[in-house]
Design a protein around this motif. Structure first.
Motif, PDB file in Angstrom:
ATOM      1  N   ARG A 159       0.843  -1.209   0.000  1.00 20.97           N
ATOM      2  CA  ARG A 159       0.000   0.000   0.000  1.00 20.97           C
ATOM      3  C   ARG A 159       0.879   1.261   0.000  1.00 20.97           C
ATOM      4  NH1 ARG A 159      -0.808   4.682   2.496  1.00 20.97           N
ATOM      5  NH2 ARG A 159      -0.640   3.723   4.561  1.00 20.97           N
ATOM      6  N   ASP A 160       1.479   1.612   1.134  1.00 20.81           N
ATOM      7  CA  ASP A 160       2.294   2.829   1.164  1.00 20.81           C
ATOM      8  C   ASP A 160       3.510   2.657   0.245  1.00 20.81           C
ATOM      9  OD1 ASP A 160       2.593   5.400   2.015  1.00 20.81           O
ATOM     10  OD2 ASP A 160       2.793   4.944   4.140  1.00 20.81           O
ATOM     11  N   LEU A 209      -6.976   0.056   3.278  1.00 12.26           N
ATOM     12  CA  LEU A 209      -7.037   1.447   3.726  1.00 12.26           C
ATOM     13  C   LEU A 209      -8.312   2.128   3.228  1.00 12.26           C
ATOM     14  CD1 LEU A 209      -5.340   3.657   5.218  1.00 12.26           C
ATOM     15  CD2 LEU A 209      -4.508   4.360   2.978  1.00 12.26           C
ATOM     16  N   HIS A 248      -8.750  -0.297   7.921  1.00 11.22           N
ATOM     17  CA  HIS A 248      -7.827   0.748   8.372  1.00 11.22           C
ATOM     18  C   HIS A 248      -8.365   2.073   7.854  1.00 11.22           C
ATOM     19  CE1 HIS A 248      -3.470   2.549   8.113  1.00 11.22           C
ATOM     20  NE2 HIS A 248      -4.213   3.158   9.007  1.00 11.22           N
ATOM     21  N   PHE A 255      -8.532   6.438   8.155  1.00 11.68           N
ATOM     22  CA  PHE A 255      -7.680   7.536   8.629  1.00 11.68           C
ATOM     23  C   PHE A 255      -8.250   8.901   8.284  1.00 11.68           C
ATOM     24  CE2 PHE A 255      -5.623   9.531   4.925  1.00 11.68           C
ATOM     25  CZ  PHE A 255      -6.025   8.666   3.906  1.00 11.68           C
ATOM     26  N   SER A 272      -5.974   5.780  11.965  1.00 11.76           N
ATOM     27  CA  SER A 272      -4.719   6.538  11.873  1.00 11.76           C
ATOM     28  C   SER A 272      -4.978   8.026  11.923  1.00 11.76           C
ATOM     29  CB  SER A 272      -3.999   6.233  10.553  1.00 11.76           C
ATOM     30  OG  SER A 272      -3.355   5.000  10.633  1.00 11.76           O
ATOM     31  N   GLU A 317      -3.527  10.939  10.619  1.00 13.81           N
ATOM     32  CA  GLU A 317      -2.512  11.362   9.652  1.00 13.81           C
ATOM     33  C   GLU A 317      -1.823  12.638  10.131  1.00 13.81           C
ATOM     34  OE1 GLU A 317      -3.950  12.588   5.840  1.00 13.81           O
ATOM     35  OE2 GLU A 317      -2.016  12.261   4.867  1.00 13.81           O
ATOM     36  N   ASP A 318      -0.522  12.705   9.927  1.00 13.99           N
ATOM     37  CA  ASP A 318       0.311  13.847  10.352  1.00 13.99           C
ATOM     38  C   ASP A 318       0.260  14.039  11.869  1.00 13.99           C
ATOM     39  OD1 ASP A 318       2.198  15.744   9.685  1.00 13.99           O
ATOM     40  OD2 ASP A 318       0.749  17.344   9.349  1.00 13.99           O
ATOM     41  N   PRO A 337       1.051   8.279  12.844  1.00 15.90           N
ATOM     42  CA  PRO A 337       2.070   8.427  11.789  1.00 15.90           C
ATOM     43  C   PRO A 337       2.903   9.705  11.893  1.00 15.90           C
ATOM     44  CG  PRO A 337      -0.114   7.996  10.856  1.00 15.90           C
ATOM     45  CD  PRO A 337      -0.311   8.335  12.294  1.00 15.90           C
ATOM     46  N   THR A 340       3.873  11.298   9.272  1.00 16.79           N
ATOM     47  CA  THR A 340       3.542  11.259   7.847  1.00 16.79           C
ATOM     48  C   THR A 340       4.600  11.905   6.963  1.00 16.79           C
ATOM     49  OG1 THR A 340       1.228  11.248   8.445  1.00 16.79           O
ATOM     50  CG2 THR A 340       1.733  11.948   6.200  1.00 16.79           C
ATOM     51  N   HIS A 381       4.190   4.600  12.620  1.00 22.55           N
ATOM     52  CA  HIS A 381       4.243   4.578  11.141  1.00 22.55           C
ATOM     53  C   HIS A 381       5.106   5.776  10.754  1.00 22.55           C
ATOM     54  CE1 HIS A 381       2.084   4.255   7.064  1.00 22.55           C
ATOM     55  NE2 HIS A 381       2.763   5.395   6.988  1.00 22.55           N
ATOM     56  N   HIS A 407       7.891   7.899   8.308  1.00 22.16           N
ATOM     57  CA  HIS A 407       8.490   8.108   6.987  1.00 22.16           C
ATOM     58  C   HIS A 407       9.926   8.576   7.159  1.00 22.16           C
ATOM     59  CE1 HIS A 407       5.293   7.206   4.095  1.00 22.16           C
ATOM     60  NE2 HIS A 407       4.529   7.344   5.165  1.00 22.16           N
TER      61      HIS A 407
HETATM   62  O1  KIV Z   1       1.875   8.313   6.290  1.00 19.74           O
HETATM   63  C1  KIV Z   1       0.672   8.262   6.638  1.00 19.74           C
HETATM   64  O2  KIV Z   1       0.163   9.096   7.391  1.00 19.74           O
HETATM   65  C2  KIV Z   1      -0.117   7.176   6.105  1.00 19.74           C
HETATM   66  C3  KIV Z   1      -1.470   6.974   6.713  1.00 19.74           C
HETATM   67  C4  KIV Z   1      -2.520   6.851   5.682  1.00 19.74           C
HETATM   68  C5  KIV Z   1      -1.435   5.814   7.637  1.00 19.74           C
HETATM   69  O3  KIV Z   1       0.333   6.426   5.271  1.00 19.74           O
END
Ligand code: KIV
Ligand code: ZN
Length: 518
Positions: free
Chosen positions: A13-14, A73, A97, A99, A139, A141-142, A169, A171, A202, A204
């Motif tokens: 997915r991501d 998602l 899931h 978000f 989730s 997000e951010d 996350p 993000t 989660h 990045h």
């Molecule tokens: O990075 C992020 O916030 C995501 C969410 C959709 C889980 O991938």
């Protein structure tokens, strides 16, 4: 608190949604099967509402994979959640899931909503998802750039609605480890019903800290880690699964947690992903890079010979790297080849071994030393060639200084033989144009790369191409000691993927039409 960490893999997915990493239906199924062998706890198989292709692959993975939870998602809307559930409902262990963003930056500029509105959307989404599926992940997000009081409020509210996992996350990969760790700690300390759900991380990798941040989260109480094989993912990627798993294993006394990952399958998972996406990893990538276990400096080699513990904190075998030594030559028979494949983890059928052997003997004639990586490349070629519509029968190129590069290609489709010629900017371009003339398919070449599989002047070159046909992207790969042959076969491999996908679509709509007629 349990010291078991749950690994949530989001490669499909991501990872898959990031540039250069797209996979077709069959490739996603192959990757999902490998993730099951790797023993991840959750496979996030896709974003079902994003496209028909995503929906179909999530559905198929949900049907086929029985040992992992399968997540899909969805944004925090009923339509998204319904679509996700439609794809997931056949899974042995489905997870919705859902978000929504929680940072002021996202609320103001993207959602144009207030805290109260987003809180309400989150509550409604989890309530609705929970009415369909027992396992619901939410989730924020951010989250790492969200107001901590608001984050506590929303986490408490979604747990009250039955969220089983709440993901925090980073993000945009902005956090640094002690800061991210303290967000998790605040949630653990301040959310009254936190014991009713599991916190997830989660992260990045925009600042190169995705793994460090994830581990900081774990040390502060998170029990699920979201990550991807080879760290693929949006922009600089996600936390790398193999680095998380091996950090937890190698530093168990410092981390005091365990995962269920079968680390023997790490190397194979990494290789498979590279071969499916053409997304190479750097030689010095931790755990799975070509140099990760290579000791070049004399002083290191001396230490290694005296005792490996001097410079080796984990063994290559612990991640499934068998020593890549010279294994076979042109006098080796089928039996030796079959046995070596079995040692590498591939138990081949009679038909597969026959095909691999034919290629092996040809390559053994051209190349004296055949390494494990060569064998894997040969095998992947043979597996993908089995379902090909167009087969390369003949080709010839002429090229040189002040000459117009020309290629003549002969392809077989079923029992028919087609041949055509074309000129181009170079011999590969000319061959590609000849293939286009034969197939009648107009192709846009998006990416092309060659990498040597093992060592030496006679090394096998592995070619990856990425093409677009009617706006859809397909990958192709091939391995050959002759890079022009490899280039032609890789291109044809991608075209065959496109033809296969079209055939599947036609079959699907036929089945649908028949069903409607009943
Ligand atoms: O990075 C992020 O916030 C995501 C969410 C959709 C889980 O991938
Ligand atoms: Zn993400």
């Amino acid at each position: 608190m349990s010291n078991r960490i749950y690994i949530f893999d989001t490669t499909l997915r991501d990872g898959e949604q990031s540039p250069g990493c797209s996979m077709n239906f069959d490739e996603k199924i192959r990757m999902a099967r490998q993730l099951e062998r790797l023993q991840v706890d959750v496979i996030e198989a896709g974003f079902p509402i994003a496209s028909e292709g995503d929906f179909e692959s999530v559905k198929e993975i949900a049907k086929q994979i029985r040992h992992c939870s399968i997540a899909g998602l969805s944004r925090a809307t009923k339509t998204d959640i319904d679509r996700a559930w439609e794809a997931l409902k056949h899974a042995a262990k489905p997870r919705i899931h859902t978000f929504i963003a929680t940072s002021d930056i996202h609320l103001k500029f993207k959602l144009k909503k207030t805290h109260e509105q987003v809180l309400e959307d989150a509550i409604k989404a989890v309530r609705y998802a929970k009415s369909l599926c027992h396992d619901v992940e939410f989730s924020c997000e951010d989250a790492s750039r969200s107001d901590i009081d608001y984050l506590c409020q929303i986490v408490e509210a979604v747990i009250a609605e039955g969220a089983t996992v709440v993901n925090i996350p980073d993000t945009v990969g902005y956090a640094i480890p002690n800061e991210y760790g303290s967000i998790i700690k605040s949630l653990m300390d301040r959310v009254p019903n936190i014991d009713k759900a599991m916190l997830s991380v989660h992260c990045h990798n925009d600042l190169g800290m995705a793994v460090a941040n994830s581990l900081a989260g774990v040390l502060n109480g998170a029990r699920q880690v979201e990550c991807t094989v080879n760290g693929i993912g949006e922009r600089a990627g996600n936390a790398s699964l193999e680095e998380i798993a091996m950090a937890v294993r190698t530093r168990s006394e410092a981390m005091n947690v365990t995962t269920n990952i079968n680390t023997d399958e790490i190397y194979k998972s990494s290789k498979l992903l590279v071969s499916l996406t053409g997304m190479h990893i750097q030689r010095n990538k931790a755990i799975v890079g070509d140099n990760a276990f290579a000791h070049e400096a004399g002083i290191h080699q001396d230490g290694m010979l005296k005792n490996a513990i001097t410079y080796e904190i984990m063994t290559p075998q612990s991640v499934g790297i068998k020593h890549s030594t010279l294994v076979l030559g042109k006098h080796s028979g089928r039996h030796a080849l079959k046995q070596r494949y079995a040692e590498l983890g591939y138990n081949l059928s009679h038909e597969e071994i026959e095909k691999a052997y034919t290629v092996f003997t040809k390559i053994a004639d051209e190349k004296k030393q055949i390494f494990d990586d060569d064998l894997v490349a040969i095998l992947q070629d043979e597996i993908s060639a089995m379902n090909e519509t167009y087969k390369l029968e003949t080709f010839q190129v002429t090229s040189g200084l002040n000459l117009v590069p020309t290629a003549t290609v002969g392809l077989k489709k079923g029992s028919e033989f087609f041949q055509d010629s074309a000129t181009g900017d170079g011999p590969v371009d000319a061959a590609y144009r000849a293939i286009e003339r034969i197939t009648g398919i107009s192709v846009e070449l998006l990416d092309y790369s060659i990498k040597s599989v093992a060592w030496g002047r006679d090394a096998i070159g592995e070619v990856f191409v990425k093409i677009a046909i009617d706006g859809y992207v397909f990958n192709g790969r091939s391995a050959s000691t002759d890079v022009i042959t490899g280039s032609v076969k890789a291109y044809l491999n991608a075209i065959n993927h496109a033809v296969g996908a079209r055939y599947r679509k036609e079959k699907e709509s036929l089945v649908r039409n028949e069903a409607q007629a009943v």
